[in-house]
Design an enzyme around this catalytic site. Structure first.
Site, short mmCIF file in Angstrom:
data_model
loop_
_atom_site.label_atom_id
_atom_site.label_comp_id
_atom_site.label_asym_id
_atom_site.label_seq_id
_atom_site.Cartn_x
_atom_site.Cartn_y
_atom_site.Cartn_z
CB ALA A 8 47.13 27.49 56.81
CE LYS A 9 40.44 26.88 52.15
NZ LYS A 9 41.02 26.85 50.80
N GLY A 10 41.30 28.31 57.01
CA GLY A 10 40.48 28.77 58.13
C GLY A 10 39.03 28.70 57.74
#
Ligand code: GLU
Length: 424
Positions: free
Chosen positions: A113-115
């Protein structure tokens, strides 16, 4: 000394497409079937939020934030949060997918994931950043969770921001949940060794690759582009292993000293100078573009995407590139670099030391236990070395560059797991 305008660094390549072009090549060599290919090519979930924040002057500014879960096939999704003016959905999507491949290459039980939030933390006060981080956390409250999605630092964020995230999340749960985020300050359950982990993994990868290439570290020179957490630790640890680090750089320019830059002095200068190397005296000033094309043995790009691109790839003189950043080589540059016989230890392998020690932090939090720095370093070094050997062997077996081999190792693992788990 006059301020030297940094050259424009981007190839203007869409980072998601750059990721996909390598993914496609590796999938074809692996003979991945269409079903799995289609599952892995699109992110599992994408959240876009608007974050109104009261600024210190009383005005309200609305920031756009993202969290992209690429895959949860191997386990809860894992990946950092980036605060940077260049953040956009396509970049976050690419970075999320890279996290899936990275966790799979080092064989830790996480998806990717990444934000990110499009903002400039350099121009914001601590209070403004805190309100932004707390607001981002609340917006993502249904996504984050120690068994669901576990954030960490990335560009523009660090232990301080992770502490705010942990606190905000914990308030909503009515209890302290330190395993919801990694990269925390040590007193809040952060792991010893996490701060230097990515740079340390870069060093272990560089040493492993140099051994294969028969480059003697005591005769080798190195240039490190980017002097944030990853670059400065990589420079420091490579210098400790005998390499002469002849150039370093940050956002504003680069610093070259043929006799070797004193890395400890540069770190101290940066820390005393609000995070910037501007005015550092221990070296001659060169441009941010020049550092990439110096006649060194090892080049460590440790800043951001696409800095090695079709405009400058031809001029690169290093024998070995070890990618501390995510996506520092554009896919257009891959062919030129390979053609020149330069060996590239790719991002999803070389910078996986950070997420590896994040995994150790999460394990320690869940056990309510603390490991010594010695145990953390020993175990992460072993994981990095084993991953390098596995990727190296795959590259020899299939006669492909290390980058494609790393994708093959990762995709194969995720695809096999998917087959066992099955879909609808
Ligand atoms: N942001 C880091 C990376 O790109 C660390 C991610 C993590 O520790 O979860 O690998």
């Amino acid at each position: 000394m006059a301020y030297i305008e940094p050259a424009p660094l981007l190839d203007k390549e869409n980072p998601f497409e750059a990721m996909m072009s390598r993914f496609q090549t590796a999938s074809q060599i692996l003979g991945l079937d269409d079903e799995v290919y289609n599952v892995l090519k699109s992110p599992a979930r994408q959240a876009i939020v608007s974050l109104p924040v009261t600024m210190d002057d009383g005005s309200i500014k609305v920031f756009e934030g993202y969290r992209v879960i690429h895959s949860t096939i191997l386990g809860p999704s894992k990946g950092g949060i980036r605060f940077d003016p260049n953040v956009n959905l396509d970049e976050v999507k690419a970075l999320a997918a890279w996290m899936t491949w990275k966790c799979a290459v080092v064989d830790i039980p996480y998806g990717g994931a990444k934000g990110g939030v499009c903002c400039n933390p350099r121009e914001m006060s601590a209070g403004e950043i805190e309100r932004l981080m707390r607001s981002y956390t609340l917006s993502m409250i249904d996504i984050f969770g120690p068994d669901k999605d576990i954030p960490a630092p990335d560009m523009g964020t660090g232990p301080r921001e992770m502490a705010w995230l942990m606190d905000e999340y914990s308030r909503t749960q009515g209890m302290t949940v330190n395993a919801v985020v990694t990269g925390k300050p040590i007193v809040l359950g952060g792991s010893l060794g996490r701060t230097e982990a990515t740079g340390r993994g870069v060093m272990v990868t560089a040493m492993s690759a140099m051994q294969k290439l028969k480059i003697n570290p005591y005769n080798a020179t190195c240039a490190v582009q980017g002097f944030g957490n990853v670059g400065s630790w990589a420079a420091r640890l490579l210098a400790e292993r005998g390499l002469k680090v002849v150039a370093i750089s940050d956002l504003h320019g680069a610093y070259h000293n043929e006799n070797g830059v004193d890395i400890e002095a540069a770190v101290k200068y940066r820390d005393d100078n609000k995070g910037s190397l501007e005015g550092f005296k221990g070296a001659e000033r060169i441009s941010g573009e020049e550092i990439l094309t110096l006649p060194v043995d090892v080049l460590v790009p440790a800043a951001t995407e696409d800095v090695i691109n079709s405009r400058n790839a031809e001029k690169i003189q290093a024998k070995l590139i070890v990618e501390g950043a995510n996506g520092p080589t554009s896919s257009k540059a891959d062919g030129i670099i390979n053609e020149k016989g330069i060996i590239v230890a790719p991002d999803i392998l070389a910078n996986a030391g950070g997420v590896t020690v994040s995994y150790f932090e999460w394990v320690q939090n869940r056990l309510g236990y603390k490991w010594t720095a010695e145990r953390v370093n020993r175990r992460s070094d072993r994981i990095m070395k084993d991953a390098f050997d596995h990727v190296f062997k795959t590259s020899q077996d299939y006669k492909v560059p290390l980058r494609i081999a790393a994708y093959m190792v990762a995709i194969d693992k995720v695809a096999k797991t998917y087959k066992y788990r099955g879909g609808y």
